[in-house]
Design an enzyme around this catalytic site. Structure first.
Site, PDB file in Angstrom:
ATOM      1  CE  LYS A  73      -3.976   2.043   2.376  1.00 37.82           C
ATOM      2  NZ  LYS A  73      -5.006   1.871   3.431  1.00 37.82           N
ATOM      3  CG  ASP A  91     -14.376   3.789   7.855  1.00 39.17           C
ATOM      4  OD1 ASP A  91     -15.627   3.872   7.817  1.00 39.17           O
ATOM      5  OD2 ASP A  91     -13.651   3.884   6.856  1.00 39.17           O
TER       6      ASP A  91
END
Length: 882
Positions: free
Chosen positions: A12, A113
């Site tokens: 990432k 989240d």
């Protein structure tokens, strides 16, 4: 591709257009560092972090799978039949999600989240929570200033809790709300809310409606238990949600494991007399078998329900206490025959201002620190499910306890010391057995209703059907328990059923549950009232299986039996406490046990030759004294062989115990063994003194006394040897030696306590000589009040003198002043015997004292036949006692 490890990995990195922004790089790296601090199977491991202005990235395992969001979208297609879309499968996925979040909360991290898009289901059912980009430490979130009606919020609107829209910081409760939304989505295949924008949500916040899962998806087979969990987690107010993910997990696991659902059946009100079969103030005592008064008793107001409840049981109430409140108790499973056996039999949960205590028949089995504050209100829930007890306070699990024995009765009681509390009515609920019924549940139910033959048949069938498995072994054990229970009810054929129970337990021999064979046999010996065999059985099991997984069952049972015996069986508590001291490492340091041992020592009669130990020697000292009192020659020798040579007093006490019990050969051998070791001068002197005592039983005691005089002035140990020599002279009728020794002692200074023991020898000599005239001035040294005290050393001798000089009636009047107590002191035993009272639970040394007094009594009355009889018994040792 990782060329070093030869594996595929996920990488990432920051978008190139954001790479040059320092605050974006900082935010990106914070996500990686937070995730790297978490080690859990459902949280992606961070392999490496690379921070460079030109290239910022981190690497992780490459996971093959689909997001939960995608799987839920499949479920909407009616044509697709896949186990991965079923509620049972997805509920197990949800369990793994909750366990991972519960773990992150213990680390102080809030995800912020949580949503189906951030959960990946692997090819083989693995569950991973991803995207920790806005995760934060709770401590930092709480320090931020709250703000009203924010224009932008981190996270996804559908899964955000209402308080976030109000400007409150994220918390554990906001993650719980998100979990509720995910579960709602799993159950209905639709999110719980459609929130178009933050502004619109804030505008209609209080009017937002949550339809029930059944209303949202009427054709989907939604379990009621999961619907309840989702709706509770999605409560508008934080206080109405689960207080922690752990609490949510309790309900979730109950559903997955098939635990029963509770149904309300009865309300019991404290003030309603018709709800209670029993309401009285009672004195509940502990240790009454080893104490001579009510020091260990307390007054309680006790209430017991009129109704008997069957099966699994839940008690709910709300409690508020005042400052003066000492606690509230709840009784569970007291016996139906409580008026005979004691109302505090069964289990009782006692909630105090400092801790929660669980008792089994007034024996402490679990202690949990807990604080009841006067300004707070507490929701109390107690559950009995099969053989398990659980206690929840304010929806938080306080403790669990499992009993290896079936909990057969289900009456409910309340006990308290004063009216310094307010308690709402007890709400009683019952439940069927676990949805996934264990094979033992059916015979357990028959046993609880006393259908012994059916229960026995079922247990035996399961035992044979599951040979070599845990269920089979447990069934064999419970078959024995069933026969034991039947024996208690069948008075006529009691021994027949006890023998069958013994045979049932023997079937566990050499199996993986072998400890239960010994446990079961000890229960049979208990019913046979064979204390010695019961103790031997438990000691053998504890020695043999100290590393066995079922050792804790033996340990708990022994502790329970020790405290239970302290209520009714003096000899039993001595025997079992000795096993605990020698073989249970935790026994000595348990507060309830310390209390018992202190009461034991406080109320037992002091033995003249046991010299007080130092504090560090107290455990060994107590073990030796218990071994002497029972008596246990083998244990005395075992302790002596293992004692550190620096524990001089303990070694001397143990050797003296062998002499006092008449084990002279064992004493000689033990001394020889000690003399081979490098012992201190102090111990050498002590052994020399004890060898003089040993000499007095085979030779003229005056010779032993002449050797003892070399140690004048007498030390405490030398004085105990002197008393032993005097007793040997009395027992062996060495009248001339006794007279010469006592004459020599006239010139010795003695303390008042020592003088009483010397006077006892003087009076015994005069009784042997039938010289009653010279006895009077000795008695006149003491007050009449002292002589009438049953614990006073000269009490029995004074009674014999009265019998010889004043007649039988006067002597009986003297002895009649003795109190009716369970185990009188040794000076009172003669009077009890002469008055025809049954003397029970006497230890060997106490019997020996009675025989010696009876020998002197009949000698003084000129009854040579009876005098000779008791004289011979008084000279015996425990191994060959008549």
């Amino acid at each position: 591709h990782d060329p070093i490890c030869q594996r595929s990995i996920a990488l990432k990195k920051i978008r190139e257009d954001l790479q040059i922004l320092p605050h974006m790089r900082q935010k990106f790296l914070r996500e990686a560092r937070i995730a790297s601090q978490l080690t859990h199977p459902s949280i992606i491991t961070i392999y490496s972090i690379y921070n460079d202005p030109n290239a910022t990235y981190y690497t992780m395992p490459y996971i093959e799978g689909e997001t939960l969001r995608k799987i839920l979208s499949y479920s909407k297609k009616e044509s697709l039949s896949d186990s991965k879309t079923s509620i049972p499968f997805l509920s197990r996925v949800f369990l793994q999600i909750c366990e991972a979040i519960a773990y992150t909360h213990t680390k102080g991290i809030i995800h912020r989240d949580l949503k189906p898009e951030n959960i990946i289901i692997g090819k083989y059912g693995e569950v991973f929570i991803i995207d920790w980009g806005i995760a934060e430490f709770e401590e930092k979130l709480q320090k931020k200033e709250p703000f009203t009606l924010p224009k932008k919020i981190a996270g996804t609107l559908t899964y955000l809790s209402p308080e976030i829209a109000k400007g409150e910081p994220f918390s554990i409760s906001s993650d719980i709300y998100a979990l509720g939304a995910i579960l709602y989505y799993i159950l209905t295949l639709f999110p719980p809310f459609q929130r178009a924008s933050l502004e619109e949500w804030q505008q209609y916040l209080t009017k937002e409606n949550l339809p029930s899962p059944f209303e949202k998806a009427p054709y989907r087979d939604i379990p009621q238990e999961l619907a309840d969990i989702a709706q509770k987690a999605l409560s508008f107010e934080k206080k109405d949600r689960y207080l922690s993910v752990d609490e949510l997990l309790v309900d979730l696991k109950n559903y997955i494991e098939g635990k029963p659902k509770w149904t309300f059946i009865k309300s019991l009100q404290i003030q309603e007399k018709d709800d209670w079969d029993f309401q009285e103030n009672l004195l509940l005592a502990k240790h009454i078998a080893i104490t001579r008064n009510t020091d260990c008793a307390e007054w309680f107001h006790v209430m017991l329900s009129k109704e008997v409840f069957s099966g699994n049981l839940k008690i709910q109430t709300t409690l508020h206490i005042d400052k003066e409140c000492e606690g509230i108790g709840f009784l569970l499973s007291p016996p139906k025959s409580y008026k005979q056996k004691g109302i505090d039999e069964g289990y009782s949960l006692w909630l105090t201002p400092q801790k929660a205590l669980l008792f089994r028949s007034n024996v402490l089995v679990k202690e949990v620190p807990f604080s009841l504050k006067t300004e707070n209100t507490y929701d109390i829930v107690i559950e009995k499910t099969d053989n398990h007890l659980l206690c929840f306070i304010n929806n938080k699990l306080l403790f669990t306890h499992s009993s290896y024995f079936p909990l057969l009765q289900n009456q409910i009681g309340v006990l308290h010391k004063g009216a310094h509390f307010q308690m709402k009515p007890l709400q009683i609920s019952s439940a069927s057995h676990n949805v996934m019924v264990p094979c033992l549940a059916v015979p357990d139910a028959f046993l609880s209703h006393k259908f012994y033959n059916i229960a026995l048949s079922e247990y035996e069938r399961i035992g044979h059907s599951f040979t070599g498995r845990t269920e089979g072994r447990e069934a064999l054990f419970r078959a024995g328990i069933t026969l034991l229970e039947k024996a208690k009810d069948e008075k006529k054929d009691k021994n027949l059923f006890l023998e069958k129970a013994f045979e049932a337990f023997e079937k566990l021999h050499n199996s993986l549950s072998a400890p239960l064979e010994y446990l079961g046999k000890s229960l049979v010996y208990k019913e046979w009232e064979d204390r010695e065999e019961e103790a031997k059985c438990l000691e053998l099991a504890i020695r043999k299986f100290h590393n066995h997984p079922q050792f804790s069952i033996l340990e708990e049972h022994l502790l329970y039996r020790i405290h239970e015996s302290s209520l009714e069986d003096r000899e039993g508590v001595y025997r079992l406490a000795l096993i605990g001291l020698l073989h249970l490492p935790t026994f000595w340091n348990t507060p309830d046990t310390q209390n018992l041992l202190q009461n034991l020592q406080k109320h037992w009669e002091k033995v003249y030759f046991f010299l007080a130990p130092s504090q560090e020697d107290e455990k060994e000292y107590l073990s030796l004294e218990l071994s002497f009192r029972i008596p246990r020659k083998e244990t005395l020798l075992e302790i002596l062989h293992t004692l550190c040579l620096e524990k001089t007093h303990c070694i001397e006490n143990g050797l003296f115990a062998l002499l006092e019990l008449g084990f002279y050969d064992e004493f000689d051998q033990m001394v020889k063994d000690l003399e081979k070791e490098p012992i201190s001068l102090t111990l050498k002197e002590g052994i020399s003194l004890l060898q003089i005592a040993n000499q007095s039983h085979v030779e003229d005691p005056s010779i032993a006394f002449s050797l003892l005089e070399k140690f004048s002035p007498f030390s405490p140990r030398a004085f105990t040897v002197l008393i032993f020599i005097l007793n040997q002279a009395i027992l062996h009728r060495h009248i001339d030696s006794l007279r010469s020794i006592l004459l020599a002692l006239d010139s010795y200074p003695f303390s008042k306590t020592e003088e009483i023991l010397i006077d006892s020898a003087r009076l015994s000599l005069l009784l042997l000589e039938k010289n009653f005239t010279l006895m009077k001035p000795i008695f006149q040294k003491y007050s009449l009040e002292q002589l009438n005290q049953e614990s006073f050393s000269l009490h029995a001798l004074y009674g014999i003198w009265l019998y010889a000089t004043e007649g039988e009636n006067i002597a009986k009047a003297h002895f009649s002043k003795e109190l009716e107590i369970s185990h009188p002191p040794t000076p009172a035993l003669l009077g009890q015997f002469l008055s025809g009272k049954k003397l029970s639970s006497l230890f060997f040394w106490e019997k020996k004292k009675v025989y010696q007094d009876l020998f002197l009594f009949h000698e003084s009355l000129g009854d040579p036949k009876k005098s000779l009889f008791y004289h011979k018994i008084a000279l015996e040792n425990p191994d060959n006692s008549v």
